[in-house]
Design a protein around this motif. Structure first.
Motif, PDB file in Angstrom:
ATOM      1  N   PRO A   2       0.814  -1.215   0.000  1.00 39.69           N
ATOM      2  CA  PRO A   2       0.000   0.000   0.000  1.00 39.69           C
ATOM      3  C   PRO A   2       0.854   1.274   0.000  1.00 39.69           C
ATOM      4  CG  PRO A   2      -0.164  -1.151   2.118  1.00 39.69           C
ATOM      5  CD  PRO A   2       0.665  -1.994   1.208  1.00 39.69           C
ATOM      6  N   ILE A   3       0.345   2.261  -0.728  1.00 42.18           N
ATOM      7  CA  ILE A   3       1.003   3.568  -0.831  1.00 42.18           C
ATOM      8  C   ILE A   3       0.109   4.577  -0.125  1.00 42.18           C
ATOM      9  CG2 ILE A   3       1.794   5.369  -2.414  1.00 42.18           C
ATOM     10  CD1 ILE A   3       1.907   3.047  -4.561  1.00 42.18           C
ATOM     11  N   LEU A   4       0.669   5.281   0.845  1.00 41.90           N
ATOM     12  CA  LEU A   4      -0.049   6.331   1.560  1.00 41.90           C
ATOM     13  C   LEU A   4       0.447   7.668   1.040  1.00 41.90           C
ATOM     14  CD1 LEU A   4      -1.810   7.497   3.878  1.00 41.90           C
ATOM     15  CD2 LEU A   4       0.240   7.332   5.315  1.00 41.90           C
ATOM     16  N   VAL A   5      -0.456   8.489   0.498  1.00 38.94           N
ATOM     17  CA  VAL A   5      -0.113   9.835   0.065  1.00 38.94           C
ATOM     18  C   VAL A   5      -0.753  10.809   1.040  1.00 38.94           C
ATOM     19  CG1 VAL A   5      -0.294  11.558  -1.776  1.00 38.94           C
ATOM     20  CG2 VAL A   5       0.062   9.147  -2.353  1.00 38.94           C
ATOM     21  N   ARG A   6       0.064  11.738   1.550  1.00 35.87           N
ATOM     22  CA  ARG A   6      -0.410  12.696   2.541  1.00 35.87           C
ATOM     23  C   ARG A   6       0.336  14.006   2.373  1.00 35.87           C
ATOM     24  NH1 ARG A   6       3.675  13.244   5.965  1.00 35.87           N
ATOM     25  NH2 ARG A   6       5.105  11.503   6.328  1.00 35.87           N
ATOM     26  N   ALA A  62       4.677  10.447  -0.535  1.00 33.08           N
ATOM     27  CA  ALA A  62       4.187   9.068  -0.633  1.00 33.08           C
ATOM     28  C   ALA A  62       5.024   8.211   0.299  1.00 33.08           C
ATOM     29  CB  ALA A  62       4.303   8.556  -2.061  1.00 33.08           C
ATOM     30  N   GLU A  63       4.328   7.441   1.138  1.00 32.41           N
ATOM     31  CA  GLU A  63       4.987   6.515   2.056  1.00 32.41           C
ATOM     32  C   GLU A  63       4.691   5.086   1.627  1.00 32.41           C
ATOM     33  OE1 GLU A  63       3.835   6.832   6.124  1.00 32.41           O
ATOM     34  OE2 GLU A  63       4.557   8.885   6.338  1.00 32.41           O
ATOM     35  N   VAL A  64       5.715   4.267   1.710  1.00 25.35           N
ATOM     36  CA  VAL A  64       5.560   2.832   1.524  1.00 25.35           C
ATOM     37  C   VAL A  64       6.196   2.183   2.744  1.00 25.35           C
ATOM     38  CG1 VAL A  64       6.218   0.835   0.125  1.00 25.35           C
ATOM     39  CG2 VAL A  64       5.585   2.981  -0.994  1.00 25.35           C
ATOM     40  N   GLY A  66       5.900   2.965   5.793  1.00 23.85           N
ATOM     41  CA  GLY A  66       6.387   3.982   6.719  1.00 23.85           C
ATOM     42  C   GLY A  66       7.563   4.802   6.245  1.00 23.85           C
ATOM     43  N   ALA A 110       0.165   7.562  -7.911  1.00 23.13           N
ATOM     44  CA  ALA A 110      -0.595   7.916  -6.707  1.00 23.13           C
ATOM     45  C   ALA A 110      -0.334   9.365  -6.326  1.00 23.13           C
ATOM     46  CB  ALA A 110      -0.220   6.981  -5.556  1.00 23.13           C
ATOM     47  N   ALA A 114      -3.207  12.443  -6.435  1.00 24.08           N
ATOM     48  CA  ALA A 114      -3.471  13.257  -5.242  1.00 24.08           C
ATOM     49  C   ALA A 114      -3.170  14.732  -5.506  1.00 24.08           C
ATOM     50  CB  ALA A 114      -2.639  12.738  -4.068  1.00 24.08           C
TER      51      ALA A 114
END
Length: 164
Positions: A2-6, A62-64, A66, A110, A114
């Protein structure tokens, strides 16, 4: 994975510096006459100032697992002044960076998705992705996301003024 974009935060500054320098080194390999590796402290100060100010530049990371492995900067442009002939339409420049070991994993896509959403929420109607050296990978990436040519940017290098 999972890729978290913030939105980027002050704690991300070391990762942002690492991304900027990695991107600079990659671009210097493409064309050392156009690109340079900037001073580390100048890059750190830039990101600290941008993250502390009223946003004219939006930075998403983008975090992968952490780890911050990519970023996108959306630089909001001012509308053309009333005396110019360009129709006023809110625009932005975009700059995307993904660390080498994470390219091709959907991180850039991603980030771009965003960034487009964040720009649209701010009324941006046109996003520019300037590519100033033969960078087929960047052209392919942005083209696959729907970017295409818009006009022509011409340039001319000049000699510095002579001392006298």
């Amino acid at each position: 994975m999972p890729i978290l974009v913030r939105a980027a935060e002050r704690e991300d500054v070391p990762a942002l510096v690492r991304l900027r320098l990695a991107n600079a080194e990659r671009h210097v390999q493409l064309d050392p006459a156009i690109y340079r590796v900037p001073d580390v402290e100048a890059v750190r100060r830039h990101f600290e100032e941008v993250l502390a100010a009223e946003p004219k530049v939006l930075i998403l990371v983008a975090e992968v697992v952490g780890e911050v492995v990519g970023m996108v900067e959306v630089v909001l442009l001012t509308d053309p002044p009333d005396h110019q002939i360009l129709a006023p339409r809110r625009a932005a420049e975009i700059h995307t960076v993904v660390l080498d070991g994470h390219r091709g994993e959907g991180v850039g896509a991603a980030l771009l998705m965003a960034a487009e959403k964040a720009a649209a929420e701010r009324g941006v109607l046109i996003i520019y992705a300037g590519i100033f050296a033969p960078n087929k990978e960047a052209v392919r990436f942005y083209s696959s996301a729907g970017f295409g040519p818009r006009g022509t940017l011409l340039s001319k290098e000049q000699d510095p003024p002579s001392a006298g």
